[in-house]
Design a protein around this motif. Sequence first.
Motif, mmCIF file in Angstrom:
data_model
loop_
_atom_site.group_PDB
_atom_site.id
_atom_site.type_symbol
_atom_site.label_atom_id
_atom_site.label_comp_id
_atom_site.label_asym_id
_atom_site.label_seq_id
_atom_site.Cartn_x
_atom_site.Cartn_y
_atom_site.Cartn_z
ATOM 1 N N PHE A 368 11.767 -21.558 3.442
ATOM 2 C CA PHE A 368 10.814 -20.959 2.698
ATOM 3 C C PHE A 368 9.626 -21.856 2.107
ATOM 4 O O PHE A 368 8.473 -21.479 2.203
ATOM 5 N N LEU A 369 10.050 -23.180 1.649
ATOM 6 C CA LEU A 369 8.963 -24.089 1.197
ATOM 7 C C LEU A 369 8.224 -24.527 2.381
ATOM 8 O O LEU A 369 6.700 -24.238 2.148
ATOM 9 N N VAL A 370 8.472 -24.491 3.690
ATOM 10 C CA VAL A 370 7.574 -24.878 4.681
ATOM 11 C C VAL A 370 6.768 -23.954 4.953
ATOM 12 O O VAL A 370 5.658 -23.998 5.473
ATOM 13 N N GLN A 371 7.318 -22.688 5.216
ATOM 14 C CA GLN A 371 6.483 -21.295 5.514
ATOM 15 C C GLN A 371 5.441 -21.197 4.655
ATOM 16 O O GLN A 371 4.415 -20.811 5.025
ATOM 17 N N SER A 372 5.774 -21.415 3.340
ATOM 18 C CA SER A 372 4.826 -21.043 2.461
ATOM 19 C C SER A 372 3.504 -22.089 2.309
ATOM 20 O O SER A 372 2.582 -21.616 1.971
ATOM 21 N N LEU A 373 3.757 -23.178 2.936
ATOM 22 C CA LEU A 373 2.803 -24.071 3.125
ATOM 23 C C LEU A 373 2.158 -24.234 4.261
ATOM 24 O O LEU A 373 1.055 -24.874 4.640
ATOM 25 N N GLY A 374 2.433 -23.159 5.237
ATOM 26 C CA GLY A 374 1.850 -22.887 6.595
ATOM 27 C C GLY A 374 2.234 -23.508 7.693
ATOM 28 O O GLY A 374 1.934 -23.681 8.783
ATOM 29 N N GLY A 375 3.668 -24.204 7.630
ATOM 30 C CA GLY A 375 4.271 -24.612 8.513
ATOM 31 C C GLY A 375 5.429 -23.771 9.221
ATOM 32 O O GLY A 375 5.826 -22.716 8.892
ATOM 33 N N THR A 376 6.046 -24.272 10.248
ATOM 34 C CA THR A 376 7.307 -23.844 10.810
ATOM 35 C C THR A 376 8.424 -24.678 10.907
ATOM 36 O O THR A 376 8.368 -25.603 10.698
ATOM 37 N N ALA A 377 9.691 -23.909 10.900
ATOM 38 C CA ALA A 377 11.034 -24.620 10.870
ATOM 39 C C ALA A 377 11.949 -24.117 11.789
ATOM 40 O O ALA A 377 12.535 -22.817 11.472
ATOM 41 N N ASN A 378 12.468 -24.597 12.693
ATOM 42 C CA ASN A 378 13.333 -24.056 13.625
ATOM 43 C C ASN A 378 14.826 -24.869 13.112
ATOM 44 O O ASN A 378 14.816 -25.940 12.544
ATOM 45 N N TRP A 379 16.016 -24.035 12.925
ATOM 46 C CA TRP A 379 17.307 -24.616 12.544
ATOM 47 C C TRP A 379 18.250 -24.306 13.631
ATOM 48 O O TRP A 379 18.313 -23.585 14.185
ATOM 49 N N ARG A 380 19.495 -25.345 13.398
ATOM 50 C CA ARG A 380 20.758 -25.245 14.142
ATOM 51 C C ARG A 380 21.858 -25.704 13.270
ATOM 52 O O ARG A 380 21.390 -26.275 12.645
ATOM 53 N N LYS A 381 22.818 -25.087 13.626
ATOM 54 C CA LYS A 381 24.130 -25.425 12.766
ATOM 55 C C LYS A 381 25.074 -26.447 13.577
ATOM 56 O O LYS A 381 25.149 -26.360 15.002
ATOM 57 N N ARG A 382 25.391 -27.428 13.066
ATOM 58 C CA ARG A 382 26.436 -28.326 13.763
ATOM 59 C C ARG A 382 27.712 -28.242 12.812
ATOM 60 O O ARG A 382 27.897 -28.331 11.732
ATOM 61 N N SER A 403 26.882 -28.497 9.075
ATOM 62 C CA SER A 403 25.605 -28.980 8.456
ATOM 63 C C SER A 403 24.406 -28.141 8.969
ATOM 64 O O SER A 403 24.907 -27.551 10.281
ATOM 65 N N TYR A 404 23.185 -28.049 8.707
ATOM 66 C CA TYR A 404 22.004 -27.428 9.255
ATOM 67 C C TYR A 404 21.166 -28.407 9.298
ATOM 68 O O TYR A 404 20.718 -29.187 8.636
ATOM 69 N N VAL A 405 20.759 -28.355 10.701
ATOM 70 C CA VAL A 405 19.329 -29.410 11.013
ATOM 71 C C VAL A 405 18.201 -28.743 11.246
ATOM 72 O O VAL A 405 18.075 -27.580 11.990
ATOM 73 N N LEU A 406 17.225 -29.083 10.606
ATOM 74 C CA LEU A 406 15.785 -28.466 10.446
ATOM 75 C C LEU A 406 14.895 -29.321 11.356
ATOM 76 O O LEU A 406 14.767 -30.415 11.048
ATOM 77 N N ASP A 407 14.094 -28.724 12.422
ATOM 78 C CA ASP A 407 13.019 -29.223 12.926
ATOM 79 C C ASP A 407 11.737 -28.738 12.374
ATOM 80 O O ASP A 407 11.737 -27.547 12.450
ATOM 81 N N ILE A 408 10.936 -29.483 11.650
ATOM 82 C CA ILE A 408 9.735 -29.132 10.825
ATOM 83 C C ILE A 408 8.535 -29.528 11.545
ATOM 84 O O ILE A 408 8.267 -30.515 11.718
ATOM 85 N N ARG A 409 7.627 -28.475 11.401
ATOM 86 C CA ARG A 409 6.212 -28.869 11.747
ATOM 87 C C ARG A 409 5.139 -28.394 10.401
ATOM 88 O O ARG A 409 5.422 -27.306 10.029
ATOM 89 N N LEU A 410 4.391 -29.186 10.050
ATOM 90 C CA LEU A 410 3.702 -28.900 8.856
ATOM 91 C C LEU A 410 2.197 -29.190 9.362
ATOM 92 O O LEU A 410 1.745 -29.817 10.267
#
Length: 569
Positions: A368-382, A403-410
């Motif tokens: 939510f934080l990332v998207q609200s700032l104009g970014g994207t976040a892909n995630w996967r579960k380990r 655990s959850y791993v997020l790849d973020i672009r801002l």
Amino acid sequence: ANQRKYIEAIQDKDLTFGIGPAGTGKSFLAVAMAVQSLFAKQVNRIILTRPAVEAGEKLGFLPGDLQDKVDPYLRPLYDALFDLVDTERVTKMLEKRIIEIAPLAFMRGRSQPLSSLLMTPSGWRKMGEIKLGDFVIGSDGKPTEVIGVFPQGKKQVYRLTMTDGATVLACSEHLWQVKTMEDKRRNKPARVLETQEMLGNFRRNHQYRYELPLVSAPVEFEPQNIPIDAYALGLLLGDGCITGKTSPAFCTTDTELVSALEYSFAKINVQIKHKSANDYTISNPNARSKFGNVSNHLTDALRELSLLGTYSATKFIPKNYLYNSAEVRTALLQGLLDSDGGPITQAGRTCRIQYSTTSEKLKNDVIFLVQSLGGTANWRKRKAEGRAPGFANGREIPNRTDSYVLDIRLPENIKPFRLKRKAEIYEKFGGGRPMRFIKNIEFVGEMETQCISVAALDSLYLTDDFILTHNTLNDAFIILDEAQNTTGEQMKMFLTRIGFGSKVVVTGDITQIDLPRGQRSGLKEAERVLQNIEEIEFVYFGKKDVVRHRLVQLIVEAYEEETNNTETE
């Protein structure tokens, strides 16, 4: 002379009204100008529409498919098209939806289910709850007024899935502003496509075809008071112990983060003490005084936020931090990334940001934080099961939770790190550009739907997962024929759909209104309301402009005399 004036008005103005009796060429000339604009590549599509009043705008009792049902009411528009363009070419353009012909009630149906979420200045609200005059968030992150709300009844609904995992529901005619590889390579503006135009056509040469725009600036929420500095809370959610069984604690090898906490906590009168190795305790220096025990102000603040007693797998971000100013949200994200995130480098590629947590709720909040700032976040579960254990003081520590791993672009203007060693790597390799493509579209069933129009110049608004969508027609030549049979609401809905690069012609004869008794014509209302806007042209035709059989002029004249005599009596 009036027909010449009419054509010149269509050429010069974005919105032209042609009002007068039948046989004056209003519709034919409008279609001719539309075809000319399409062939000259001034517009990308032609949309021809009429209000189907004679069938109660339902058309359900007529046999055949939708095209069979509406053909009788749109035949004059078809006739004009086939007079101007050969039949085979028109048929191909209709199949490719370069030319769209539909009753007004169907043309407006670019809708979403009532359960779809729309972002508003106070947070998410369901589409079905949105009312005229409410505010939603536009593409610039700022509130934009809802100027039209139109229930659409049951429609076939599709789920669009994006490359970052974001999803949204919409009908087959819903509009999306997208850019293709060709558009970007040729530096062309974005195009507007319907859901159904993209079905089964998502990839080209192993690349996704349709890129959606992202919010161009952080979403603006009203600032709220917060009991703990946002950056400090981010650090605690990452590397802090806030179970409530002991005083809050913090674990890190970076003394820079300890100094940042000390600076933040100086305002709430708590101190950080080194306990052992990488562990620090956070306590009240005046915990025991001659007046008795004094509470820990940080503990009180955590209790106020309902965070006291949470563990790694149950931590979350309180709502007054999620729905706060961009500065607060950015500082909070920086704290989370400085503690549990980092820059990931790859040879020949820009640096991506990676973040991990064992809390599913915290994972969703960070997205939510990332998207609200104009970014994207892909995630996967380990999965915890099967993963190699960690080590602490030489002994194995098994993984107890997934655990959850997020790849973020801002966006370029958002700095993800304050911690010097991480910030330097990120600055050196660059963070790349956040992008979101349409990955898949699948049919999900029939649902009650609604569409809205907004006052934003680009007509875009934020829906589920901060996805930008809109209901306005860009780069189109739109003709509303027989407009005297629109209601005031329909006319307003139609006119507020005008998008960038579009040209609109409205034709009608106010002496032949077929609306139910007591219902005011939308054309008459528009004539009264819009008369003084310079950018809009009204062209009036009379009996002398009739170009049909000579008897038509005499018939029009006879009816005019009868109307005048009745009014005089």
